[in-house]
Design an enzyme around this catalytic site. Structure first.
Site, PDB file in Angstrom:
ATOM      1  N   ASP A  63      40.383  -5.356  -7.233  1.00 34.56           N
ATOM      2  CA  ASP A  63      41.333  -4.623  -6.387  1.00 34.56           C
ATOM      3  C   ASP A  63      41.653  -3.249  -6.983  1.00 34.56           C
ATOM      4  O   ASP A  63      41.611  -3.063  -8.200  1.00 34.56           O
ATOM      5  CB  ASP A  63      42.615  -5.447  -6.254  1.00 34.56           C
ATOM      6  N   ASN A 116      38.936  -8.455   5.507  1.00 33.15           N
ATOM      7  CA  ASN A 116      38.578  -7.026   5.389  1.00 33.15           C
ATOM      8  C   ASN A 116      38.033  -6.428   6.686  1.00 33.15           C
ATOM      9  O   ASN A 116      38.022  -5.209   6.854  1.00 33.15           O
ATOM     10  CB  ASN A 116      37.584  -6.788   4.260  1.00 33.15           C
TER      11      ASN A 116
HETATM   12  C1  FPP Z   1      39.457  -3.850  -3.012  1.00 32.19           C
HETATM   13  O1  FPP Z   1      40.055  -2.589  -3.265  1.00 32.19           O
HETATM   14  C2  FPP Z   1      37.997  -3.759  -3.047  1.00 32.19           C
HETATM   15  C3  FPP Z   1      37.161  -4.054  -1.989  1.00 32.19           C
HETATM   16  C4  FPP Z   1      37.671  -4.512  -0.686  1.00 32.19           C
HETATM   17  C5  FPP Z   1      35.707  -3.880  -2.080  1.00 32.19           C
HETATM   18  C6  FPP Z   1      35.080  -4.110  -3.416  1.00 32.19           C
HETATM   19  C7  FPP Z   1      33.695  -3.543  -3.403  1.00 32.19           C
HETATM   20  C8  FPP Z   1      33.077  -2.952  -4.442  1.00 32.19           C
HETATM   21  C9  FPP Z   1      33.653  -2.854  -5.789  1.00 32.19           C
HETATM   22  C10 FPP Z   1      31.730  -2.352  -4.282  1.00 32.19           C
HETATM   23  C11 FPP Z   1      30.679  -3.312  -3.862  1.00 32.19           C
HETATM   24  C12 FPP Z   1      30.466  -4.403  -4.822  1.00 32.19           C
HETATM   25  C13 FPP Z   1      29.411  -5.248  -4.755  1.00 32.19           C
HETATM   26  C14 FPP Z   1      29.347  -6.403  -5.705  1.00 32.19           C
HETATM   27  C15 FPP Z   1      28.334  -5.107  -3.773  1.00 32.19           C
HETATM   28  P1  FPP Z   1      41.053  -1.986  -2.163  1.00 32.19           P
HETATM   29  O2  FPP Z   1      40.262  -1.145  -1.236  1.00 32.19           O
HETATM   30  O3  FPP Z   1      41.810  -3.084  -1.498  1.00 32.19           O
HETATM   31  O4  FPP Z   1      41.981  -1.114  -3.060  1.00 32.19           O
HETATM   32  P2  FPP Z   1      43.512  -0.767  -2.784  1.00 32.19           P
HETATM   33  O5  FPP Z   1      44.287  -2.051  -2.983  1.00 32.19           O
HETATM   34  O6  FPP Z   1      43.822   0.235  -3.836  1.00 32.19           O
HETATM   35  O7  FPP Z   1      43.633  -0.232  -1.396  1.00 32.19           O
END
Ligand code: FPP
Length: 259
Positions: A26, A74
């Site tokens: 996250d 998501n």
């Molecule tokens: C959460 O951060 C992260 C995600 C929803 C996506 C995670 C994806 C990656 C790290 C890249 C792809 C990885 C692979 C293994 C293919 P958020 O967007 O919820 O962050 P925030 O809480 O700060 O808004």
């Protein structure tokens, strides 16, 4: 591999190194916004951390790493962000396969993959096939995954078997139920890490994390590298896992069978 969380027995050394680590990655969006970048730049930057924890897992002999890349929830994000995440996933599957093979990493995707575009489903199957025989570690990427979804699909599979007369209702217990979940062949996660400062499980591996040690890091995922991961694993090593036993019992591995 032993599938169930169980108390250590006297002939079993106390677990110091996790066999299975699960991570909620996250903080990508906030990492980007703090740099006045679009949220999607945070997801791109997060790939570097994925590489770092995969490679550190190999160094530490951690057999399984499960990463939460895309939750069932998501899809409700803005369409541009969903599309970017799917594109990134497509790209990573293509560009990282060589590196996974070089490092001996087997890839498995868990989650409801039929909801993805066919091209992505094909790419997933190709990447899994290309890394199938690797043995250094297993990287599980949870995509369109939710802990409740996993429990419900297990219940549905079991109900189907009951209706078909393959399983009697009275045979259904925790052990049998867990065989219908997404990764019945693996030990449950010993260590559950969440970055980004929030302290919640957010519908990740709900059933399988019943006895996981929880570790929360204030670092945003793109800032979580090998060193932060080593700290989390070292913290795990200092914990006493009791699995419902008393501290003394867990220490000695001696369970009083008389009561
Ligand atoms: C959460 O951060 C992260 C995600 C929803 C996506 C995670 C994806 C990656 C790290 C890249 C792809 C990885 C692979 C293994 C293919 P958020 O967007 O919820 O962050 P925030 O809480 O700060 O808004």
């Amino acid at each position: 591999m032993d599938n169930h969380a169980s108390p250590p027995s006297s002939d079993q050394p106390r677990l110091r190194s996790p066999r299975h680590v699960a991570i909620v990655m996250d903080g990508n969006g906030r990492w980007a916004l703090r740099r006045r970048l679009p949220r999607t730049a945070g997801h791109r930057a997060g790939i570097k951390s994925v590489r770092a924890v995969v490679e550190e897992s190999i160094r530490q002999g951690i057999g399984v790493l499960t990463l939460f890349a895309f939750s069932s929830e998501n899809w409700r994000r803005p369409k541009t962000e969903v599309n970017l995440l799917l594109e990134l996933f497509m790209r990573v599957l293509r560009t990282e396969v060589n590196r996974l093979n070089e490092n001996g990493v087997r890839l498995r995707i868990i989650g409801e993959r039929t909801a993805f575009p066919e091209k992505l489903q094909r790419r997933i199957a190709e990447a899994e096939a290309a890394t199938r025989t690797n043995e250094a570690m297993l990287l599980q990427v949870a995509a369109n995954y939710g802990g409740r979804w996993d429990i419900v699909q297990a219940a549905r599979r079991l109900a189907t078997d009951v209706c078909a007369g393959k399983v009697a209702p009275e045979e259904v217990d925790e052990r049998l139920f867990s065989t219908r979940l997404s990764f019945p062949d693996l030990p449950d996660p010993d260590l559950f890490i969440r970055t980004g400062g929030e302290q919640r499980i957010s519908n990740f591996v709900l059933w399988q994390s019943a006895y996981s040690e929880l570790y929360f890091s204030d670092l945003m995922w793109p800032d979580f590298g090998a060193e932060a991961y080593r700290e989390a694993v070292a913290d795990f090593a200092r914990r006493q896992r009791r699995f419902g036993l008393t501290g003394d019992q867990a220490d000695t591995g001696a369970e009083d069978g008389a009561d």
